[in-house]
Design a protein around this motif. Structure first.
Motif, PDB file in Angstrom:
ATOM      1  N   PRO A  22     -77.291  57.376  14.416  1.00  0.00           N
ATOM      2  CA  PRO A  22     -76.424  56.366  14.343  1.00  0.00           C
ATOM      3  C   PRO A  22     -75.078  56.401  15.493  1.00  0.00           C
ATOM      4  O   PRO A  22     -74.645  55.219  15.570  1.00  0.00           O
ATOM      5  CB  PRO A  22     -75.635  56.724  13.035  1.00  0.00           C
ATOM      6  N   TYR A  23     -74.920  57.537  16.131  1.00  0.00           N
ATOM      7  CA  TYR A  23     -74.075  57.267  17.100  1.00  0.00           C
ATOM      8  C   TYR A  23     -74.407  56.687  18.390  1.00  0.00           C
ATOM      9  O   TYR A  23     -73.972  55.860  19.039  1.00  0.00           O
ATOM     10  CB  TYR A  23     -73.598  58.767  17.571  1.00  0.00           C
ATOM     11  N   ALA A  24     -75.774  56.769  18.472  1.00  0.00           N
ATOM     12  CA  ALA A  24     -76.590  56.207  19.559  1.00  0.00           C
ATOM     13  C   ALA A  24     -76.609  54.642  19.485  1.00  0.00           C
ATOM     14  O   ALA A  24     -76.319  53.759  20.311  1.00  0.00           O
ATOM     15  CB  ALA A  24     -77.921  56.483  19.766  1.00  0.00           C
ATOM     16  N   ILE A  25     -76.565  54.189  18.219  1.00  0.00           N
ATOM     17  CA  ILE A  25     -76.424  52.589  17.885  1.00  0.00           C
ATOM     18  C   ILE A  25     -74.936  52.281  18.157  1.00  0.00           C
ATOM     19  O   ILE A  25     -74.931  51.231  19.020  1.00  0.00           O
ATOM     20  CB  ILE A  25     -76.887  52.519  16.565  1.00  0.00           C
ATOM     21  N   LEU A  26     -74.202  53.153  18.040  1.00  0.00           N
ATOM     22  CA  LEU A  26     -72.565  52.842  17.822  1.00  0.00           C
ATOM     23  C   LEU A  26     -72.448  52.680  19.614  1.00  0.00           C
ATOM     24  O   LEU A  26     -71.856  51.749  20.357  1.00  0.00           O
ATOM     25  CB  LEU A  26     -71.626  53.830  17.395  1.00  0.00           C
ATOM     26  N   GLU A  27     -73.048  53.720  20.333  1.00  0.00           N
ATOM     27  CA  GLU A  27     -72.911  53.747  21.910  1.00  0.00           C
ATOM     28  C   GLU A  27     -73.434  52.383  22.390  1.00  0.00           C
ATOM     29  O   GLU A  27     -72.845  51.834  23.337  1.00  0.00           O
ATOM     30  CB  GLU A  27     -73.504  55.054  22.421  1.00  0.00           C
ATOM     31  N   ARG A  28     -74.760  52.173  21.839  1.00  0.00           N
ATOM     32  CA  ARG A  28     -75.424  50.831  22.517  1.00  0.00           C
ATOM     33  C   ARG A  28     -74.626  49.722  22.360  1.00  0.00           C
ATOM     34  O   ARG A  28     -74.409  48.583  23.483  1.00  0.00           O
ATOM     35  CB  ARG A  28     -76.801  50.814  21.834  1.00  0.00           C
ATOM     36  N   ILE A  29     -74.037  49.610  21.316  1.00  0.00           N
ATOM     37  CA  ILE A  29     -73.197  48.334  20.804  1.00  0.00           C
ATOM     38  C   ILE A  29     -71.601  48.464  21.772  1.00  0.00           C
ATOM     39  O   ILE A  29     -71.453  47.483  22.271  1.00  0.00           O
ATOM     40  CB  ILE A  29     -72.409  48.164  19.282  1.00  0.00           C
ATOM     41  N   MET A  33     -70.535  45.790  24.820  1.00  0.00           N
ATOM     42  CA  MET A  33     -69.230  45.057  24.583  1.00  0.00           C
ATOM     43  C   MET A  33     -68.246  45.326  25.633  1.00  0.00           C
ATOM     44  O   MET A  33     -67.635  44.449  26.302  1.00  0.00           O
ATOM     45  CB  MET A  33     -68.583  45.399  23.245  1.00  0.00           C
ATOM     46  N   HIS A  34     -68.224  46.372  26.091  1.00  0.00           N
ATOM     47  CA  HIS A  34     -67.046  46.975  26.642  1.00  0.00           C
ATOM     48  C   HIS A  34     -67.404  47.769  28.063  1.00  0.00           C
ATOM     49  O   HIS A  34     -66.584  47.950  28.738  1.00  0.00           O
ATOM     50  CB  HIS A  34     -66.081  47.895  26.057  1.00  0.00           C
ATOM     51  N   GLY A  35     -68.530  48.012  28.409  1.00  0.00           N
ATOM     52  CA  GLY A  35     -69.067  48.776  29.807  1.00  0.00           C
ATOM     53  C   GLY A  35     -68.898  50.176  29.444  1.00  0.00           C
ATOM     54  O   GLY A  35     -68.618  50.819  28.373  1.00  0.00           O
ATOM     55  N   PRO A  36     -68.719  50.923  30.598  1.00  0.00           N
ATOM     56  CA  PRO A  36     -68.841  52.412  30.452  1.00  0.00           C
ATOM     57  C   PRO A  36     -67.655  53.027  29.886  1.00  0.00           C
ATOM     58  O   PRO A  36     -67.811  54.063  29.528  1.00  0.00           O
ATOM     59  CB  PRO A  36     -68.595  52.843  32.023  1.00  0.00           C
ATOM     60  N   ARG A  37     -66.396  52.301  29.830  1.00  0.00           N
ATOM     61  CA  ARG A  37     -65.187  53.015  29.071  1.00  0.00           C
ATOM     62  C   ARG A  37     -65.250  52.207  27.773  1.00  0.00           C
ATOM     63  O   ARG A  37     -64.110  51.894  27.307  1.00  0.00           O
ATOM     64  CB  ARG A  37     -64.064  52.671  30.035  1.00  0.00           C
TER      65      ARG A  37
END
Length: 88
Positions: A22-29, A33-37
């Motif tokens: 689930p965290y990987a999904i959140l990270e991908r999104i 949306m916002h780039g590296p930061r």
């Protein structure tokens, strides 16, 4: 008799792995949306504390299905805003 079409392959058609955390999904999104930061920005978008996202990254707990749904909805709003901007 089974065929290769019975079960999808992980990562097939360039999609995410079927066992994606689930965290990987959140990270991908968030990255889309916002780039590296992305962490602080996405945390604010979905009403979570940035520390909570860092805990999830470390493997301490994980985002709930509701949190992932909020992230997906925010991504859809983000896409709609971009779409409106390019149509003007």
């Amino acid at each position: 008799m089974t065929s290769n079409l019975d079960a999808p392959a992980a990562g097939g058609n360039n999609g995410p792995p079927l066992d994606e955390r689930p965290y990987a999904i959140l990270e991908r999104i968030g990255r889309a949306m916002h780039g590296p930061r992305w962490q602080g920005k996405l945390a604010g978008d979905i009403g979570e504390n940035e520390r909570e996202l860092r805990r999830w990254r470390a493997g301490i707990g994980e985002p709930s299905p509701r949190t992932l749904a909020w992230a997906r909805e925010e991504a859809r709003r983000h896409i709609a805003g971009i779409q409106r901007a390019i149509e003007e």
